[in-house]
Design a protein around this motif. Structure first.
Motif, PDB file in Angstrom:
ATOM      1  N   LEU A 138       0.889  -1.033  -0.316  1.00 11.72           N
ATOM      2  CA  LEU A 138      -0.213  -0.095  -0.104  1.00 11.72           C
ATOM      3  C   LEU A 138       1.486   0.959   0.163  1.00 11.72           C
ATOM      4  O   LEU A 138       0.040   2.118   0.431  1.00 11.72           O
ATOM      5  CB  LEU A 138      -1.294   0.015   1.187  1.00 11.72           C
ATOM      6  CG  LEU A 138      -2.114  -1.214   1.035  1.00 11.72           C
ATOM      7  CD1 LEU A 138      -2.918  -0.968   2.595  1.00 11.72           C
ATOM      8  CD2 LEU A 138      -2.674  -1.087  -0.130  1.00 11.72           C
ATOM      9  N   GLU A 139       1.970   0.742   0.185  1.00 13.15           N
ATOM     10  CA  GLU A 139       2.965   2.387   0.020  1.00 13.15           C
ATOM     11  C   GLU A 139       3.549   2.327  -1.029  1.00 13.15           C
ATOM     12  O   GLU A 139       3.680   3.610  -1.784  1.00 13.15           O
ATOM     13  CB  GLU A 139       4.168   2.150   0.394  1.00 13.15           C
ATOM     14  CG  GLU A 139       4.506   1.930   2.568  1.00 13.15           C
ATOM     15  CD  GLU A 139       3.406   3.250   2.623  1.00 13.15           C
ATOM     16  OE1 GLU A 139       3.952   4.474   2.314  1.00 13.15           O
ATOM     17  OE2 GLU A 139       2.472   3.522   3.118  1.00 13.15           O
ATOM     18  N   LEU A 140       3.219   1.295  -2.470  1.00 14.07           N
ATOM     19  CA  LEU A 140       3.771   1.793  -3.813  1.00 14.07           C
ATOM     20  C   LEU A 140       2.572   2.523  -4.556  1.00 14.07           C
ATOM     21  O   LEU A 140       1.657   3.238  -3.977  1.00 14.07           O
ATOM     22  CB  LEU A 140       3.064   0.046  -4.680  1.00 14.07           C
ATOM     23  CG  LEU A 140       3.952  -0.761  -4.207  1.00 14.07           C
ATOM     24  CD1 LEU A 140       3.394  -2.220  -5.019  1.00 14.07           C
ATOM     25  CD2 LEU A 140       5.652  -0.616  -4.416  1.00 14.07           C
ATOM     26  N   ASP A 141       3.232   3.548  -5.247  1.00 15.78           N
ATOM     27  CA  ASP A 141       2.576   5.155  -6.467  1.00 15.78           C
ATOM     28  C   ASP A 141       1.177   3.946  -6.710  1.00 15.78           C
ATOM     29  O   ASP A 141       0.451   4.778  -6.734  1.00 15.78           O
ATOM     30  CB  ASP A 141       3.475   5.154  -7.012  1.00 15.78           C
ATOM     31  CG  ASP A 141       4.791   6.059  -6.195  1.00 15.78           C
ATOM     32  OD1 ASP A 141       4.434   6.324  -5.562  1.00 15.78           O
ATOM     33  OD2 ASP A 141       5.519   6.899  -6.960  1.00 15.78           O
ATOM     34  N   GLU A 142       1.059   2.715  -7.635  1.00 13.49           N
ATOM     35  CA  GLU A 142       0.084   2.835  -8.142  1.00 13.49           C
ATOM     36  C   GLU A 142      -0.747   1.846  -7.455  1.00 13.49           C
ATOM     37  O   GLU A 142      -2.241   2.054  -7.453  1.00 13.49           O
ATOM     38  CB  GLU A 142       0.731   0.997  -9.452  1.00 13.49           C
ATOM     39  CG  GLU A 142       1.635   1.804  -9.871  1.00 13.49           C
ATOM     40  CD  GLU A 142       3.371   1.328  -9.638  1.00 13.49           C
ATOM     41  OE1 GLU A 142       4.206   1.822 -10.152  1.00 13.49           O
ATOM     42  OE2 GLU A 142       3.881   1.295  -8.770  1.00 13.49           O
ATOM     43  N   MET A 143      -0.515   1.759  -6.254  1.00  9.93           N
ATOM     44  CA  MET A 143      -2.049   2.068  -5.505  1.00  9.93           C
ATOM     45  C   MET A 143      -2.146   2.958  -4.404  1.00  9.93           C
ATOM     46  O   MET A 143      -2.998   2.577  -3.629  1.00  9.93           O
ATOM     47  CB  MET A 143      -1.210   0.456  -4.379  1.00  9.93           C
ATOM     48  CG  MET A 143      -0.750  -1.112  -4.553  1.00  9.93           C
ATOM     49  SD  MET A 143      -2.061  -1.939  -5.445  1.00  9.93           S
ATOM     50  CE  MET A 143      -3.237  -1.878  -3.510  1.00  9.93           C
ATOM     51  N   TYR A 144      -2.256   3.985  -5.191  1.00  7.85           N
ATOM     52  CA  TYR A 144      -2.750   5.020  -3.931  1.00  7.85           C
ATOM     53  C   TYR A 144      -4.341   5.228  -4.357  1.00  7.85           C
ATOM     54  O   TYR A 144      -5.130   5.783  -4.071  1.00  7.85           O
ATOM     55  CB  TYR A 144      -1.769   6.054  -4.451  1.00  7.85           C
ATOM     56  CG  TYR A 144      -2.823   7.306  -3.403  1.00  7.85           C
ATOM     57  CD1 TYR A 144      -2.203   7.667  -2.170  1.00  7.85           C
ATOM     58  CD2 TYR A 144      -3.044   8.056  -3.876  1.00  7.85           C
ATOM     59  CE1 TYR A 144      -2.334   9.550  -2.225  1.00  7.85           C
ATOM     60  CE2 TYR A 144      -3.975   9.915  -4.265  1.00  7.85           C
ATOM     61  CZ  TYR A 144      -3.384  10.415  -2.215  1.00  7.85           C
ATOM     62  OH  TYR A 144      -3.617  11.019  -2.169  1.00  7.85           O
ATOM     63  N   ASN A 145      -4.780   5.008  -5.681  1.00  9.36           N
ATOM     64  CA  ASN A 145      -5.181   5.476  -6.571  1.00  9.36           C
ATOM     65  C   ASN A 145      -6.939   4.349  -6.411  1.00  9.36           C
ATOM     66  O   ASN A 145      -8.134   4.447  -6.445  1.00  9.36           O
ATOM     67  CB  ASN A 145      -5.893   5.908  -7.489  1.00  9.36           C
ATOM     68  CG  ASN A 145      -5.383   7.282  -8.470  1.00  9.36           C
ATOM     69  OD1 ASN A 145      -5.186   7.855  -7.004  1.00  9.36           O
ATOM     70  ND2 ASN A 145      -4.984   7.492  -9.141  1.00  9.36           N
ATOM     71  N   PRO A 146      -7.063   2.811  -6.410  1.00 11.78           N
ATOM     72  CA  PRO A 146      -7.629   2.053  -6.214  1.00 11.78           C
ATOM     73  C   PRO A 146      -8.375   1.932  -4.630  1.00 11.78           C
ATOM     74  O   PRO A 146      -7.483   2.311  -3.379  1.00 11.78           O
ATOM     75  CB  PRO A 146      -6.555   0.810  -6.472  1.00 11.78           C
ATOM     76  CG  PRO A 146      -5.498   1.792  -6.885  1.00 11.78           C
ATOM     77  CD  PRO A 146      -5.292   3.056  -6.758  1.00 11.78           C
ATOM     78  N   ILE A 147      -9.429   1.580  -4.554  1.00 10.06           N
ATOM     79  CA  ILE A 147      -9.865   0.984  -3.347  1.00 10.06           C
ATOM     80  C   ILE A 147      -9.416   0.115  -2.042  1.00 10.06           C
ATOM     81  O   ILE A 147      -9.265  -0.598  -3.512  1.00 10.06           O
ATOM     82  CB  ILE A 147     -11.541   1.622  -3.222  1.00 10.06           C
ATOM     83  CG1 ILE A 147     -12.460   2.720  -3.880  1.00 10.06           C
ATOM     84  CG2 ILE A 147     -11.845   1.375  -1.925  1.00 10.06           C
ATOM     85  CD1 ILE A 147     -13.370   2.707  -4.629  1.00 10.06           C
ATOM     86  N   LYS A 148      -8.904   0.390  -1.023  1.00 13.40           N
ATOM     87  CA  LYS A 148      -9.076  -0.667  -0.306  1.00 13.40           C
ATOM     88  C   LYS A 148      -9.668  -0.633   0.499  1.00 13.40           C
ATOM     89  O   LYS A 148      -9.507   0.010   1.490  1.00 13.40           O
ATOM     90  CB  LYS A 148      -7.402  -0.354  -0.150  1.00 13.40           C
ATOM     91  CG  LYS A 148      -5.461  -0.959  -0.788  1.00 13.40           C
ATOM     92  CD  LYS A 148      -6.043   0.528  -1.810  1.00 13.40           C
ATOM     93  CE  LYS A 148      -6.146   1.458  -0.887  1.00 13.40           C
ATOM     94  NZ  LYS A 148      -5.570   3.430  -2.039  1.00 13.40           N
ATOM     95  N   LEU A 149     -10.192  -2.131   0.519  1.00 12.21           N
ATOM     96  CA  LEU A 149     -11.210  -2.473   2.016  1.00 12.21           C
ATOM     97  C   LEU A 149     -10.458  -3.143   2.925  1.00 12.21           C
ATOM     98  O   LEU A 149      -9.695  -4.028   2.574  1.00 12.21           O
ATOM     99  CB  LEU A 149     -12.801  -2.978   1.566  1.00 12.21           C
ATOM    100  CG  LEU A 149     -13.170  -2.236   0.405  1.00 12.21           C
ATOM    101  CD1 LEU A 149     -14.183  -3.589  -0.252  1.00 12.21           C
ATOM    102  CD2 LEU A 149     -13.414  -1.885   1.151  1.00 12.21           C
TER     103      LEU A 149
END
Length: 534
Positions: free
Chosen positions: A305-316
């Motif tokens: 969750l620190e990856l740039d690519e994971m910033y925009n997606p929604i994480k539940l």
């Protein structure tokens, strides 16, 4: 706030000129004080003042040399990880959400108590603002959620098996001394609990990824054409990916991160990933957010969750990071998995008829290695006026014992454990036991879609500092709440909240109610539709 997945990659390094030093000094000062407050608020800390200097010593089990596998409910699994001695290892993204800390601190770390209190207020206001943003995505109750799937297509990626199914096959190796595989039976609901009834299963708190995947495969709005989809579900079992490395020695961080990085590369080969910069993609991660946000000097968890690519997606997640608007908390899976409206109604009636013999109870264990924990104080108070179930002796391993305790209790104490949230919160709520919170991060700042903003309708809050300094006796405080008030709170919990806190079984079909899964999906679709309108 909308940020492209390449937001950091696009940044350029700017040399600080001499005449820019003052502004740079001010910015860095604000940033440092927010980091200190962040640690102060979120972690169990030891704060020592000497003159005008403050020393923050982090003693959180999640960041210290002890971490419990169960994040608060199974205290018998200590995991050693490196001690964090300074604040430089913490990665703060709060400024991405517009946090504006007005107080300043010099490079020596000088500030006073008033400055700390003011900054804490700013931090809490930011948390409140983000949780309100998430509440704005809730579908109104009067909406008819069963009428049509038009414009609500859900596409489920068919990931290579290494990202999910292959992880399940490693279940017998995840916990060397414990058979984790038994929790993955019955679609990850676990084994049937005969003593509690046909809809009760021994469900592990880390099974949410598999449960959610199984349910969404049968969702009526599922589509098989990517062009018809509004929401893209990525069935990556990231929590199980982490869990398989917990008890293995000499595993490098590169190895722990490898599967997550492979997943990003795979998604980048899919055309929908770029259409909305990942904003319409959702991940369900069955562990706490911190397990996916490894700090630079730590060996715990991954950096997914620190990856740039994971910033925009929604994480539940079962526990969100409160300063990330795209981290959304959803309920821990409980032992109850109804299949029909009738199952829910039957259980509601049983709860309301239950004989509440104990005023207060606590199912948990002390934290003798944590000087900041209030659990020992609560156990002492509870034993003189309530009922204590000692989880350190294994008593909490039997779900029927826990549920029976909650069924006969008016109030259930819910202090933070190894992290602020607890599965026990939801076990108590679905048993009609009114939760007593000591930290707002345990529930109030976690579950905007499943718990209401008006916290007094379903819970009692007692500040942990009042317990620590012994200015409040919890049992005496609870005795002052009238029987009528308790009844009103319990009715609200049972009839308003309970259906939306449980995950129906794999073949569940509800007409009257929305369970935790349905509420989550409907609000996800609302969130995506709001994005498309912008």
């Amino acid at each position: 706030m909308s940020v492209s997945v390449s937001r950091k990659k696009s940044r350029t390094t700017k040399r600080v000129k001499p005449n820019d030093f003052g502004s740079f000094h001010s910015f860095l000062a604000k940033f440092i004080i927010f980091l200190l407050v962040f640690i102060y608020i979120w972690s169990s800390t030891s704060t020592i003042f000497s003159g005008n200097m403050v020393h923050v010593c982090v003693s959180s089990r999640k960041l210290n040399n002890q971490y419990c596998l169960s994040a608060g409910t199974r205290p018998d699994f200590p995991i050693p990880i490196p001690h964090i001695n300074d604040t430089s290892t913490f990665v703060a993204e709060e400024r991405e959400h517009g946090v504006n800390v007005k107080d300043t601190i010099d490079f020596a770390g000088n500030f006073d108590n008033k400055s700390l209190n003011n900054t804490s207020e700013v931090a809490f206001r930011e948390v409140e603002k983000l949780i309100q943003t998430q509440r704005s995505w809730v579908v109104p109750k009067h909406s008819n959620h069963t009428t049509t799937c038009e414009g609500k297509g859900i596409y489920v990626y068919d990931l290579p098996s290494k990202f999910n199914k292959d992880l399940l096959s490693q279940c017998n190796e995840m916990i060397p001394w414990h058979n984790f595989c038994k929790y993955l039976s019955n679609g990850a609901m676990g084994e049937l609990i005969q003593k509690l009834g046909s809809r009760w299963y021994n469900t592990h708190q880390y099974s949410l990824e598999v449960i959610f995947h199984s349910r969404i495969l049968k969702h009526p709005c599922r589509v098989y054409n990517q062009n018809e989809a509004k929401l893209f579900y990525v069935p990556y079992y990231g929590g199980l990916d982490i869990l398989r490395w917990h008890f293995k020695d000499n595993v490098s961080n590169d190895v722990k991160d490898s599967l997550g990085l492979d997943l990003i590369r795979w998604l980048e080969s899919q055309s929908p990933w770029y259409k909305n910069l990942g904003k319409d993609h959702v991940f369900v991660l069955g562990k706490i957010s911190w397990d996916f946000r490894r700090y630079d000097k730590s060996s715990w968890g991954t950096r997914l969750l620190e990856l740039d690519e994971m910033y925009n997606p929604i994480k539940l997640l079962i526990e969100r990071q409160p300063w990330h608007v795209n981290d959304i908390g959803i309920p821990h899976p409980t032992y109850f998995h109804p299949q029909t409206d009738a199952d829910i109604v039957t259980w509601q009636l049983k709860i309301m008829k239950s004989n509440r013999k104990s005023l207060v109870s606590f199912a948990g264990a002390a934290r003798p290695d944590s000087s900041e924990s209030i659990r020992s104080l609560l156990i002492e108070q509870c034993s003189s006026g309530g009922k204590f179930l000692n989880c350190s002796t294994g008593q909490c391993h039997e779900p029927d014992t826990v549920i029976e305790l909650f069924l006969e209790s008016e109030f259930c104490l819910q202090p933070p454990g190894d992290s602020p949230t607890r599965k026990s919160v939801f076990d108590s709520l679905i048993s009609g036991c009114i939760p007593v919170f000591f930290d707002p991060f345990t529930a109030y700042y976690q579950y905007p879609w499943h718990l209401p903003e008006d916290r007094e309708k379903y819970s009692v809050f007692i500040d942990k500092e009042e317990v620590r300094n012994k200015s409040t006796n919890v049992v005496e405080r609870l005795m002052k709440i009238s029987a009528k008030e308790r009844e009103n709170m319990r009715r609200y919990i049972v009839y308003e909240l309970l259906p939306g806190l449980v995950y129906g079984d794999l073949n569940s079909k509800f007409e009257k109610f929305q369970d935790a899964f349905s509420l989550t999906i409907n609000n996800l679709l609302e969130r995506v539709n709001r994005l498309n309108e912008l």
